[in-house]
Design an enzyme around this catalytic site. Structure first.
Site, PDB file in Angstrom:
ATOM      1  N   TYR A   1       5.121   6.834 -38.728  1.00  0.00           N
ATOM      2  CA  TYR A   1       3.756   6.380 -39.023  1.00  0.00           C
ATOM      3  C   TYR A   1       2.939   7.519 -39.606  1.00  0.00           C
ATOM      4  O   TYR A   1       3.165   8.701 -39.320  1.00  0.00           O
ATOM      5  CB  TYR A   1       3.069   5.798 -37.783  1.00  0.00           C
ATOM      6  CG  TYR A   1       2.662   6.805 -36.720  1.00  0.00           C
ATOM      7  CD1 TYR A   1       1.408   7.418 -36.748  1.00  0.00           C
ATOM      8  CD2 TYR A   1       3.526   7.124 -35.665  1.00  0.00           C
ATOM      9  CE1 TYR A   1       1.026   8.323 -35.772  1.00  0.00           C
ATOM     10  CE2 TYR A   1       3.150   8.019 -34.691  1.00  0.00           C
ATOM     11  CZ  TYR A   1       1.903   8.626 -34.741  1.00  0.00           C
ATOM     12  OH  TYR A   1       1.538   9.532 -33.765  1.00  0.00           O
ATOM     13  N   CYS A   2       1.996   7.150 -40.470  1.00  0.00           N
ATOM     14  CA  CYS A   2       0.996   8.080 -40.981  1.00  0.00           C
ATOM     15  C   CYS A   2      -0.375   7.459 -40.681  1.00  0.00           C
ATOM     16  O   CYS A   2      -0.510   6.676 -39.742  1.00  0.00           O
ATOM     17  CB  CYS A   2       1.204   8.384 -42.455  1.00  0.00           C
ATOM     18  SG  CYS A   2       1.219   6.942 -43.557  1.00  0.00           S
ATOM     19  N   TRP A   3      -1.389   7.787 -41.448  1.00  0.00           N
ATOM     20  CA  TRP A   3      -2.721   7.275 -41.132  1.00  0.00           C
ATOM     21  C   TRP A   3      -2.846   5.773 -41.364  1.00  0.00           C
ATOM     22  O   TRP A   3      -3.281   5.024 -40.486  1.00  0.00           O
ATOM     23  CB  TRP A   3      -3.776   8.033 -41.939  1.00  0.00           C
ATOM     24  CG  TRP A   3      -5.168   7.477 -41.840  1.00  0.00           C
ATOM     25  CD1 TRP A   3      -5.967   7.098 -42.868  1.00  0.00           C
ATOM     26  CD2 TRP A   3      -5.932   7.238 -40.646  1.00  0.00           C
ATOM     27  NE1 TRP A   3      -7.168   6.637 -42.410  1.00  0.00           N
ATOM     28  CE2 TRP A   3      -7.182   6.709 -41.038  1.00  0.00           C
ATOM     29  CE3 TRP A   3      -5.683   7.409 -39.286  1.00  0.00           C
ATOM     30  CZ2 TRP A   3      -8.173   6.350 -40.129  1.00  0.00           C
ATOM     31  CZ3 TRP A   3      -6.677   7.053 -38.366  1.00  0.00           C
ATOM     32  CH2 TRP A   3      -7.904   6.537 -38.794  1.00  0.00           C
TER      33      TRP A   3
ATOM     34  N   TYR B   1      -1.419   4.642 -38.003  1.00  0.00           N
ATOM     35  CA  TYR B   1      -2.135   5.054 -36.796  1.00  0.00           C
ATOM     36  C   TYR B   1      -3.485   4.347 -36.692  1.00  0.00           C
ATOM     37  O   TYR B   1      -3.962   4.059 -35.599  1.00  0.00           O
ATOM     38  CB  TYR B   1      -2.323   6.569 -36.813  1.00  0.00           C
ATOM     39  CG  TYR B   1      -3.025   7.133 -35.605  1.00  0.00           C
ATOM     40  CD1 TYR B   1      -2.409   7.153 -34.355  1.00  0.00           C
ATOM     41  CD2 TYR B   1      -4.312   7.648 -35.708  1.00  0.00           C
ATOM     42  CE1 TYR B   1      -3.055   7.675 -33.247  1.00  0.00           C
ATOM     43  CE2 TYR B   1      -4.967   8.178 -34.605  1.00  0.00           C
ATOM     44  CZ  TYR B   1      -4.330   8.187 -33.377  1.00  0.00           C
ATOM     45  OH  TYR B   1      -4.981   8.699 -32.268  1.00  0.00           O
TER      46      TYR B   1
END
Length: 346
Positions: free
Chosen positions: A95-97, A124
């Site tokens: 996962y990233c932002w 996220y």
């Protein structure tokens, strides 16, 4: 090449016990808040991400992407080696932002290396929305009240050993609530990480059984209890633990005298507006002389007055008062029976 699959937050919780979760954001983003248990493989460091952001703002997305490729190109092998070390089973959740380019880029790379990859859809940001919304879920709270030093946290742990559901806010917040509450505790997490850690426990609680929770103000040290959760606590029945002053004083000295005199002195100085200058000075002098019981008595008298005012506001919610003495002489089974009666009568 293996597969890449997008998953929602619910599926993340189902899978993350068996498949490693990897946060590909910068170290600063991770420190501010992350999914508990996630490990880091940052695509960019803090400075690199800031530089790419500037290039994007001034020269557009194409220039930013090319700069990103220049930065990560020499590190591709290292990324794959880290991922395979984290997940020998060759499965990984990323996962990233927002679940976009950063997680997508590493998912492509890892899948070409034969790994089975899952990307958290919405990233996220979606996880955080889910966490904050979850605290509105109604639970059958029973609030454990009592004056400072009554041993409420210890009773919570006894209840847990008997299979009761507990939510130990002070343990999760790494703080015991009062001005002295940081003594003997690790550093508090960020507000965001506190909420994430709290959710890890909250999501396991059944809506059909009592959940024991300690009476708290909305703040625990520097952290805030989520508003929707706090409002539930404020409306829940209260069971009060009453313990003799002398025993509570002994407990406070035992728990807080482990700190050095300078720390205790600074804490009392911070209480001057609450205690008054004369009592504050007496407490400081007692600390400097090593008379911790005398200093603790001054603090305890203050906190007892505060608790008395809080209790006046909750008179209608008080279901029972348990009077106990040394060795935690309270019938836990009687407490458990009362808890069941309280939730089924509401």
């Amino acid at each position: 090449m293996s597969s890449v699959k997008k998953i929602g937050t619910e599926e993340l919780f189902r899978l993350k016990g068996d498949i490693p979760v990897v946060d590909v954001r910068t170290p600063d983003e991770y420190r501010h808040g992350h999914i508990p248990g996630a490990v880091q493989i940052p695509l960019f460091d803090n400075n690199e991400r800031a530089l790419i952001g500037k290039v994007y703002a001034h020269k557009g997305s194409d220039a930013a992407i090319l700069l990103g490729l220049d930065i990560v190109g020499p590190r591709l092998r290292n990324y794959i080696e880290q991922a395979k070390k984290i997940s020998p089973e060759q499965k990984i959740i990323l996962y990233c932002w927002r679940g976009g380019m950063r997680s997508g880029s590493l998912a492509w790379l890892f899948s070409t290396a034969g790994m089975e990859c899952y990307i958290l859809e919405g990233g996220y940001k979606a996880y955080r929305r889910y966490v904050l919304a979850s605290f509105q879920t109604p639970l059958k709270f029973i609030v454990l009240g009592g004056e400072t030093g009554a041993g409420k946290s210890e009773i919570l742990q006894h209840l847990a050993t008997q299979g009761e559901q507990i939510l130990d806010l002070e343990q999760i917040a790494c703080h015991k609530g009062s001005a002295f509450g940081a003594i003997g505790q690790p550093d508090q997490p960020t507000q965001e990480q506190f909420e994430n850690n709290l959710f890890e426990v909250f999501r396991t609680l059944s809506q059909d059984k009592p959940v024991w929770i300690e009476n708290e103000s909305i703040t625990i040290g520097k952290l805030f209890i989520p508003r929707s959760l706090f409002e539930q606590m404020e409306k829940s029945p209260v069971v009060c633990i009453n313990r003799p002053f002398s025993e509570r004083l002994e407990r406070l000295v035992r728990e807080y005298a482990i700190s050095d005199r300078e720390t205790l002195t600074e804490i009392f100085r911070g209480l001057v507006r609450r205690l008054g200058s004369e009592k504050c000075q007496r407490a400081i002098e007692a600390v400097q002389a090593g008379k911790y019981d005398a200093a603790a008595e001054i603090a305890l008298q203050y906190y007892d007055k505060v608790y008395g005012r809080q209790l006046e506001k909750k008179q209608q919610q008080i279901a029972r008062i348990f009077h106990i003495n040394k060795s935690l002489n309270i019938n836990i089974q009687e407490l458990i029976t009362l808890g069941k009666e309280l939730i089924f009568s509401n």
